[in-house]
Design a protein around this motif. Structure first.
Motif, PDB file in Angstrom:
ATOM      1  N   SER A  47       0.520  -1.216  -0.014  1.00  0.00           N
ATOM      2  CA  SER A  47       0.025   0.215  -0.225  1.00  0.00           C
ATOM      3  C   SER A  47       0.886   1.103  -0.099  1.00  0.00           C
ATOM      4  N   THR A  48       0.695   1.686  -1.072  1.00  0.00           N
ATOM      5  CA  THR A  48       1.281   3.494  -0.643  1.00  0.00           C
ATOM      6  C   THR A  48       1.418   4.222   0.324  1.00  0.00           C
ATOM      7  N   ASN A  49       0.138   3.883   1.305  1.00  0.00           N
ATOM      8  CA  ASN A  49      -0.096   4.975   2.346  1.00  0.00           C
ATOM      9  C   ASN A  49       1.319   4.319   3.558  1.00  0.00           C
ATOM     10  N   ASP A  50       1.262   3.112   3.230  1.00  0.00           N
ATOM     11  CA  ASP A  50       2.088   2.743   4.437  1.00  0.00           C
ATOM     12  C   ASP A  50       3.462   3.017   3.749  1.00  0.00           C
TER      13      ASP A  50
ATOM     14  N   GLU B  74       1.799  -0.709  -9.535  1.00  0.00           N
ATOM     15  CA  GLU B  74       0.956  -1.424  -8.941  1.00  0.00           C
ATOM     16  C   GLU B  74       0.570  -1.616  -6.529  1.00  0.00           C
ATOM     17  N   GLN B  75      -0.177  -1.526  -6.437  1.00  0.00           N
ATOM     18  CA  GLN B  75      -0.678  -2.638  -5.192  1.00  0.00           C
ATOM     19  C   GLN B  75      -1.429  -3.495  -4.558  1.00  0.00           C
ATOM     20  N   ARG B  76      -0.413  -4.724  -3.637  1.00  0.00           N
ATOM     21  CA  ARG B  76      -0.999  -5.538  -3.068  1.00  0.00           C
ATOM     22  C   ARG B  76      -2.127  -5.711  -2.436  1.00  0.00           C
TER      23      ARG B  76
ATOM     24  N   GLY C  87     -11.305  -0.905   6.480  1.00  0.00           N
ATOM     25  CA  GLY C  87     -10.150  -2.276   6.136  1.00  0.00           C
ATOM     26  C   GLY C  87     -10.694  -2.771   4.906  1.00  0.00           C
ATOM     27  N   ARG C  88     -10.868  -2.357   3.776  1.00  0.00           N
ATOM     28  CA  ARG C  88     -11.793  -2.356   2.203  1.00  0.00           C
ATOM     29  C   ARG C  88     -10.603  -2.740   1.542  1.00  0.00           C
ATOM     30  N   MET C  89     -11.147  -3.439   0.672  1.00  0.00           N
ATOM     31  CA  MET C  89      -9.335  -3.068  -0.191  1.00  0.00           C
ATOM     32  C   MET C  89     -10.087  -2.269  -1.360  1.00  0.00           C
ATOM     33  N   TRP C  90      -8.548  -1.503  -2.029  1.00  0.00           N
ATOM     34  CA  TRP C  90      -8.551  -0.819  -3.380  1.00  0.00           C
ATOM     35  C   TRP C  90      -8.328  -2.254  -4.386  1.00  0.00           C
ATOM     36  N   TYR C  91      -8.805  -1.792  -5.923  1.00  0.00           N
ATOM     37  CA  TYR C  91      -8.021  -2.902  -6.377  1.00  0.00           C
ATOM     38  C   TYR C  91      -6.944  -1.971  -7.383  1.00  0.00           C
TER      39      TYR C  91
ATOM     40  N   LEU D 124      -1.264   6.490  -5.330  1.00  0.00           N
ATOM     41  CA  LEU D 124      -0.566   7.518  -4.676  1.00  0.00           C
ATOM     42  C   LEU D 124      -1.155   8.133  -3.276  1.00  0.00           C
ATOM     43  N   SER D 125      -0.079   8.504  -2.452  1.00  0.00           N
ATOM     44  CA  SER D 125       0.257   8.307  -1.394  1.00  0.00           C
ATOM     45  C   SER D 125       0.971   9.911  -0.979  1.00  0.00           C
ATOM     46  N   ILE D 126      -0.051  10.891  -1.297  1.00  0.00           N
ATOM     47  CA  ILE D 126       0.762  12.696  -0.978  1.00  0.00           C
ATOM     48  C   ILE D 126       1.046  13.238   0.472  1.00  0.00           C
TER      49      ILE D 126
ATOM     50  N   LYS E  63     -20.303   6.591 -11.643  1.00  0.00           N
ATOM     51  CA  LYS E  63     -20.364   5.233 -10.689  1.00  0.00           C
ATOM     52  C   LYS E  63     -18.515   5.760 -10.186  1.00  0.00           C
ATOM     53  N   LYS E  64     -17.803   5.251  -9.218  1.00  0.00           N
ATOM     54  CA  LYS E  64     -16.466   5.762  -7.970  1.00  0.00           C
ATOM     55  C   LYS E  64     -15.564   5.658  -9.866  1.00  0.00           C
ATOM     56  N   VAL E  65     -14.793   6.844  -9.806  1.00  0.00           N
ATOM     57  CA  VAL E  65     -13.111   6.848 -10.663  1.00  0.00           C
ATOM     58  C   VAL E  65     -12.556   6.548  -9.925  1.00  0.00           C
TER      59      VAL E  65
ATOM     60  N   GLY F  52     -11.420   7.031  -5.262  1.00  0.00           N
ATOM     61  CA  GLY F  52     -11.620   6.244  -3.731  1.00  0.00           C
ATOM     62  C   GLY F  52     -10.557   7.549  -3.389  1.00  0.00           C
ATOM     63  N   ILE F  53     -10.491   7.995  -1.748  1.00  0.00           N
ATOM     64  CA  ILE F  53      -9.941   8.812  -1.402  1.00  0.00           C
ATOM     65  C   ILE F  53      -9.420   7.825   0.358  1.00  0.00           C
ATOM     66  N   LEU F  54      -8.310   7.781   1.098  1.00  0.00           N
ATOM     67  CA  LEU F  54      -7.703   7.660   2.392  1.00  0.00           C
ATOM     68  C   LEU F  54      -7.049   8.401   2.911  1.00  0.00           C
ATOM     69  N   PRO F  55      -7.876   9.358   4.159  1.00  0.00           N
ATOM     70  CA  PRO F  55      -7.122  10.324   4.537  1.00  0.00           C
ATOM     71  C   PRO F  55      -6.357   9.458   5.510  1.00  0.00           C
TER      72      PRO F  55
ATOM     73  N   VAL G  44      -6.946   6.496  -8.307  1.00  0.00           N
ATOM     74  CA  VAL G  44      -7.706   6.834  -9.509  1.00  0.00           C
ATOM     75  C   VAL G  44      -7.109   5.626 -10.763  1.00  0.00           C
ATOM     76  N   ASN G  45      -9.056   5.518 -10.863  1.00  0.00           N
ATOM     77  CA  ASN G  45      -8.413   3.940 -11.746  1.00  0.00           C
ATOM     78  C   ASN G  45      -7.765   5.357 -13.179  1.00  0.00           C
ATOM     79  N   VAL G  46      -7.196   4.708 -13.820  1.00  0.00           N
ATOM     80  CA  VAL G  46      -7.364   5.061 -15.474  1.00  0.00           C
ATOM     81  C   VAL G  46      -7.652   4.569 -16.460  1.00  0.00           C
TER      82      VAL G  46
ATOM     83  N   GLU H  14     -18.691  -7.721  -9.682  1.00  0.00           N
ATOM     84  CA  GLU H  14     -19.669  -6.634  -9.093  1.00  0.00           C
ATOM     85  C   GLU H  14     -19.165  -5.310  -9.420  1.00  0.00           C
ATOM     86  N   LEU H  15     -17.943  -5.397  -9.575  1.00  0.00           N
ATOM     87  CA  LEU H  15     -16.959  -3.534  -9.633  1.00  0.00           C
ATOM     88  C   LEU H  15     -17.127  -3.159 -10.625  1.00  0.00           C
ATOM     89  N   ALA H  16     -18.083  -3.825 -11.412  1.00  0.00           N
ATOM     90  CA  ALA H  16     -18.221  -3.072 -12.780  1.00  0.00           C
ATOM     91  C   ALA H  16     -19.621  -2.665 -12.748  1.00  0.00           C
TER      92      ALA H  16
HETATM   93  C1  BT5 Z   1     -12.186   4.400  -1.026  1.00  0.00           C
HETATM   94  O1  BT5 Z   1     -12.268   3.600   0.367  1.00  0.00           O
HETATM   95  O2  BT5 Z   1     -12.503   4.421  -2.120  1.00  0.00           O
HETATM   96  C2  BT5 Z   1     -10.857   4.609  -0.741  1.00  0.00           C
HETATM   97  C3  BT5 Z   1      -9.887   4.321  -1.851  1.00  0.00           C
HETATM   98  C4  BT5 Z   1      -8.312   4.493  -1.329  1.00  0.00           C
HETATM   99  C5  BT5 Z   1      -7.314   3.897  -2.258  1.00  0.00           C
HETATM  100  C6  BT5 Z   1      -5.494   4.168  -2.121  1.00  0.00           C
HETATM  101  S1  BT5 Z   1      -4.384   3.517  -3.456  1.00  0.00           S
HETATM  102  C7  BT5 Z   1      -3.792   4.950  -3.037  1.00  0.00           C
HETATM  103  C8  BT5 Z   1      -3.304   4.585  -0.988  1.00  0.00           C
HETATM  104  N1  BT5 Z   1      -2.897   3.423  -0.938  1.00  0.00           N
HETATM  105  C9  BT5 Z   1      -3.699   2.358  -0.172  1.00  0.00           C
HETATM  106  O3  BT5 Z   1      -3.544   1.538   0.299  1.00  0.00           O
HETATM  107  N2  BT5 Z   1      -4.713   3.292   0.150  1.00  0.00           N
HETATM  108  C10 BT5 Z   1      -4.721   4.341  -0.586  1.00  0.00           C
HETATM  109  P1  BT5 Z   1     -14.038   2.903   0.375  1.00  0.00           P
HETATM  110  O4  BT5 Z   1     -14.784   4.257   0.019  1.00  0.00           O
HETATM  111  O5  BT5 Z   1     -14.200   2.033   1.576  1.00  0.00           O
HETATM  112  O6  BT5 Z   1     -14.067   2.357  -0.802  1.00  0.00           O
HETATM  113  C11 BT5 Z   1     -13.695   0.545  -1.115  1.00  0.00           C
HETATM  114  C12 BT5 Z   1     -14.860   0.539  -1.829  1.00  0.00           C
HETATM  115  O7  BT5 Z   1     -14.617   0.422  -3.375  1.00  0.00           O
HETATM  116  C13 BT5 Z   1     -14.259  -1.879  -2.086  1.00  0.00           C
HETATM  117  O8  BT5 Z   1     -14.972  -2.304  -0.951  1.00  0.00           O
HETATM  118  C14 BT5 Z   1     -15.316  -2.233  -3.320  1.00  0.00           C
HETATM  119  O9  BT5 Z   1     -16.399  -2.113  -3.403  1.00  0.00           O
HETATM  120  C15 BT5 Z   1     -14.917  -0.709  -3.899  1.00  0.00           C
HETATM  121  N3  BT5 Z   1     -13.686  -0.743  -5.033  1.00  0.00           N
HETATM  122  C16 BT5 Z   1     -12.620  -1.326  -5.018  1.00  0.00           C
HETATM  123  N4  BT5 Z   1     -11.610  -0.715  -5.274  1.00  0.00           N
HETATM  124  C17 BT5 Z   1     -12.308   0.234  -6.513  1.00  0.00           C
HETATM  125  C18 BT5 Z   1     -12.171   0.832  -7.625  1.00  0.00           C
HETATM  126  N5  BT5 Z   1     -10.412   0.083  -7.978  1.00  0.00           N
HETATM  127  N6  BT5 Z   1     -12.838   1.152  -8.672  1.00  0.00           N
HETATM  128  C19 BT5 Z   1     -13.838   1.621  -7.460  1.00  0.00           C
HETATM  129  N7  BT5 Z   1     -14.375   0.823  -6.806  1.00  0.00           N
HETATM  130  C20 BT5 Z   1     -13.509  -0.186  -6.004  1.00  0.00           C
END
Ligand code: BT5
Length: 246
Positions: free
Chosen positions: A24-27, A47-49, A56-60, A69-71, A116-118, A120-123, A141-143, A150-152
């Motif tokens: 994770s870039t945040n780590d 790429e993030q693994r 605790g949700r995942m970000w693909y 990116l993490s600023i 549709k979500k393009v 996500g932000i994690l401060p 950001v999904n480029v 289901e993400l589709a």
């Molecule tokens: C967010 O969480 O939207 C915050 C995502 C932050 C990601 C960045 S990438 C750089 C930095 N390093 C990290 O490890 N994280 C940050 P949340 O609102 O909890 O949304 C997560 C949900 O969005 C998941 O449960 C999925 O349903 C959906 N999701 C996962 N990957 C996605 C993607 N690539 N595009 C759109 N939705 C996605």
């Protein structure tokens, strides 16, 4: 086009740490902040693994197609609540600057295109005792991510929406500049009004945790005001909004 430290550093002069693969870039940014990174430094990965969302949700973040990116930012503690907002506004304005239409924010800071979500932000604030070391503003950001399953149904990419390819290094540099600029205005009327006017949540029927009703407005603290059926107004500080269209 592949991302590289050289491509990034050619476009932006703040310190950049680039990696092909990270958990994770945040780590990584948290470690860098603790070892003395300056305001505006950024960690970028191809790429993030173990990309993280909220709670605790995942970000693909598959390789070659996304921006992770993490600023590292060093705001005053009383500006903390505005940093996620600064990130969301920066991404929304970057999208608008590309000529995209249908860009909006879902409270608190999902960036959406045509619903549709393009992005996500994690401060994440990093403290040492009671001293704020800084904030890691994680932005995904999904480029040109192709979604399956289901993400589709809920996610989209910039390239899908705009119809031509985009250079991730250009996007990263543009975004970092915008974030540093808006971060300097954290807590200002200008940032709050920009955020508020971009939210697609206000006026909608919403469900946030146990609270159900009409989203009336937001407060400067970032809270969402929800009027329930009995007329009472609840202030919601965090959570996931389910929008009920219509
Ligand atoms: C967010 O969480 O939207 C915050 C995502 C932050 C990601 C960045 S990438 C750089 C930095 N390093 C990290 O490890 N994280 C940050 P949340 O609102 O909890 O949304 C997560 C949900 O969005 C998941 O449960 C999925 O349903 C959906 N999701 C996962 N990957 C996605 C993607 N690539 N595009 C759109 N939705 C996605």
């Amino acid at each position: 086009m592949s991302l590289s430290a050289e491509a990034l550093q050619k476009r932006i002069h703040t310190p950049i740490l680039y990696r092909d693969v990270v958990d994770s870039t945040n780590d990584l940014a948290t470690e860098w902040l603790k070892s003395g990174a300056v305001h505006g430094s950024a960690v970028i990965a191809d790429e993030q693994r173990k990309g993280r969302g909220r709670l605790g949700r995942m970000w693909y973040t598959p390789p070659g197609v996304a921006l992770a990116l993490s600023i590292i930012l060093k705001p005053h503690a009383d500006q903390l609540g505005s940093i996620g907002i600064a990130g969301a506004v920066s991404v929304a304005m970057m999208c608008a600057g590309l000529g995209l239409e249908g860009v909006s924010l879902k409270w608190p800071n999902d960036v959406r295109i045509n619903g549709k979500k393009v992005c996500g932000i994690l401060p994440e604030a990093v403290w040492q005792g009671d001293q704020l070391l800084g904030v890691i503003l994680g932005i995904g950001v999904n480029v040109r991510v192709q979604f399956r399953d289901e993400l589709a149904l809920t996610a989209t990419s910039l390239v899908t929406e705009i119809g031509h390819d985009l250079d991730r290094a250009d996007l990263a540099a543009d975004l970092i500049r915008r974030v540093i600029g808006w971060c300097a205005q954290a807590g200002s009327d200008a940032l709050f009004e920009q955020w508020r006017s971009s939210l697609d949540t206000i006026g909608k029927q919403v469900v946030v945790g146990d609270v159900q009703g009409v989203a009336l407005d937001v407060e400067r603290s970032g809270a969402l005001l929800v009027q329930q059926q009995d007329g009472s107004v609840q202030r919601v500080f965090a959570g996931d909004v389910m929008l009920r269209e219509g």
